[in-house]
Design an enzyme around this catalytic site. Sequence first.
Site, PDB file in Angstrom:
ATOM      1  N   ALA A  99       0.853  -1.189   0.000  1.00 41.08           N
ATOM      2  CA  ALA A  99       0.000   0.000   0.000  1.00 41.08           C
ATOM      3  C   ALA A  99       0.889   1.239   0.000  1.00 41.08           C
ATOM      4  O   ALA A  99       1.410   1.639   1.039  1.00 41.08           O
ATOM      5  CB  ALA A  99      -0.924  -0.003   1.219  1.00 41.08           C
ATOM      6  N   GLY A 100       1.069   1.826  -1.176  1.00 41.55           N
ATOM      7  CA  GLY A 100       1.889   3.012  -1.301  1.00 41.55           C
ATOM      8  C   GLY A 100       1.101   4.279  -1.072  1.00 41.55           C
ATOM      9  O   GLY A 100      -0.060   4.258  -0.647  1.00 41.55           O
ATOM     10  N   ARG A 133      -1.053   4.262  -4.857  1.00 42.23           N
ATOM     11  CA  ARG A 133      -1.675   3.055  -5.372  1.00 42.23           C
ATOM     12  C   ARG A 133      -1.422   1.865  -4.454  1.00 42.23           C
ATOM     13  O   ARG A 133      -0.525   1.903  -3.601  1.00 42.23           O
ATOM     14  CB  ARG A 133      -1.156   2.715  -6.779  1.00 42.23           C
ATOM     15  CG  ARG A 133      -1.681   3.634  -7.865  1.00 42.23           C
ATOM     16  CD  ARG A 133      -1.213   3.185  -9.238  1.00 42.23           C
ATOM     17  NE  ARG A 133      -1.624   1.829  -9.575  1.00 42.23           N
ATOM     18  CZ  ARG A 133      -2.840   1.501 -10.012  1.00 42.23           C
ATOM     19  NH1 ARG A 133      -3.773   2.430 -10.144  1.00 42.23           N
ATOM     20  NH2 ARG A 133      -3.123   0.238 -10.308  1.00 42.23           N
ATOM     21  N   ILE A 134      -2.212   0.831  -4.689  1.00 41.74           N
ATOM     22  CA  ILE A 134      -2.042  -0.440  -3.993  1.00 41.74           C
ATOM     23  C   ILE A 134      -1.668  -1.488  -5.036  1.00 41.74           C
ATOM     24  O   ILE A 134      -2.294  -1.572  -6.092  1.00 41.74           O
ATOM     25  CB  ILE A 134      -3.340  -0.849  -3.275  1.00 41.74           C
ATOM     26  CG1 ILE A 134      -3.593   0.077  -2.096  1.00 41.74           C
ATOM     27  CG2 ILE A 134      -3.268  -2.294  -2.798  1.00 41.74           C
ATOM     28  CD1 ILE A 134      -4.923  -0.161  -1.451  1.00 41.74           C
ATOM     29  N   VAL A 147       8.581   1.631   6.383  1.00 47.47           N
ATOM     30  CA  VAL A 147       8.497   0.184   6.212  1.00 47.47           C
ATOM     31  C   VAL A 147       8.815  -0.216   4.775  1.00 47.47           C
ATOM     32  O   VAL A 147       9.331  -1.309   4.519  1.00 47.47           O
ATOM     33  CB  VAL A 147       7.100  -0.333   6.640  1.00 47.47           C
ATOM     34  CG1 VAL A 147       6.014   0.123   5.680  1.00 47.47           C
ATOM     35  CG2 VAL A 147       7.102  -1.851   6.783  1.00 47.47           C
ATOM     36  N   ASP A 148       8.525   0.656   3.808  1.00 46.35           N
ATOM     37  CA  ASP A 148       8.834   0.343   2.418  1.00 46.35           C
ATOM     38  C   ASP A 148      10.340   0.282   2.188  1.00 46.35           C
ATOM     39  O   ASP A 148      10.834  -0.602   1.471  1.00 46.35           O
ATOM     40  CB  ASP A 148       8.174   1.359   1.483  1.00 46.35           C
ATOM     41  CG  ASP A 148       8.484   2.805   1.847  1.00 46.35           C
ATOM     42  OD1 ASP A 148       8.864   3.070   3.002  1.00 46.35           O
ATOM     43  OD2 ASP A 148       8.322   3.679   0.972  1.00 46.35           O
ATOM     44  N   ARG A 149      11.086   1.194   2.814  1.00 46.49           N
ATOM     45  CA  ARG A 149      12.547   1.161   2.687  1.00 46.49           C
ATOM     46  C   ARG A 149      13.103  -0.111   3.314  1.00 46.49           C
ATOM     47  O   ARG A 149      13.982  -0.778   2.752  1.00 46.49           O
ATOM     48  CB  ARG A 149      13.160   2.386   3.354  1.00 46.49           C
ATOM     49  CG  ARG A 149      12.846   3.697   2.660  1.00 46.49           C
ATOM     50  CD  ARG A 149      13.249   4.891   3.519  1.00 46.49           C
ATOM     51  NE  ARG A 149      14.688   4.903   3.799  1.00 46.49           N
ATOM     52  CZ  ARG A 149      15.244   5.672   4.735  1.00 46.49           C
ATOM     53  NH1 ARG A 149      14.473   6.443   5.511  1.00 46.49           N
ATOM     54  NH2 ARG A 149      16.546   5.649   4.925  1.00 46.49           N
TER      55      ARG A 149
END
Length: 237
Positions: free
Chosen positions: A8-9, A12-13, A93-95
């Site tokens: 979940a950016g 967009r997902i 968390v994405d990094r």
Amino acid sequence: MSVLLIDAGNTRIKWRYQGDDGAVHRGGCAHADVAAQQWPAVDRALVASVHDNPGLHRQLHQQFAERLVWLSHPLLDHDHFRHCYSHPERLGVDRWLAMLGARKHSDADLLVVDAGTALTVDFLSSDNQHEGGFIVPGLTLAQQALWQNTERVRPYQDEVASEQLQPGRDTVQCVTAGIRRQQIAFVRSVLDDFTGYVPLFTGGDGEWLAVAMDVPYWPELIFDGLDTLCAGYFSAW
């Protein structure tokens, strides 16, 4: 155990799922279209979200209930990652997942470039120590900063953005070409200064950047990081 992986950016997902036949299925949608998605029947849905997003959390919980695992912060005790932040929960968390995913592809010292809403660069040593990184605005954010904060630089409707790196011949082309060159110059300077690191590029805007830098593009590092969690930390499900 079947697991639906959801990234979940900010805008967009995206999702990835391996079916019983072994085939990998992928999809994506805007945040507003989550309720209309026909998700596969799975034992768990593991969601990585760049922010808490209570509205999205509520929608997904309605669909998956106790099968939902919501991940908005890095885990502090993961075997394949050691934090350098004094407050590890502040690392996106994405990094973190992109670094975990990158580790699946190389045992070397890694330089992970994630080009999305923000352009992030992170250093991961061969013994899984996060050594810090850089954060700058991504393509869209950099453009918006100009559109919103300068009087004469505006997105004229009769002008079309270009992916070329040559000097622009109208305002929109000047902005898009200038920002792309700025991003290339920034990443190139990092690569030149840290030659001992293997670069892995990912993110929604990562492909054009990888092509410009003549390096491989890895579009699913976050999903690969989620796979690492499924195989290790969450194996007791």
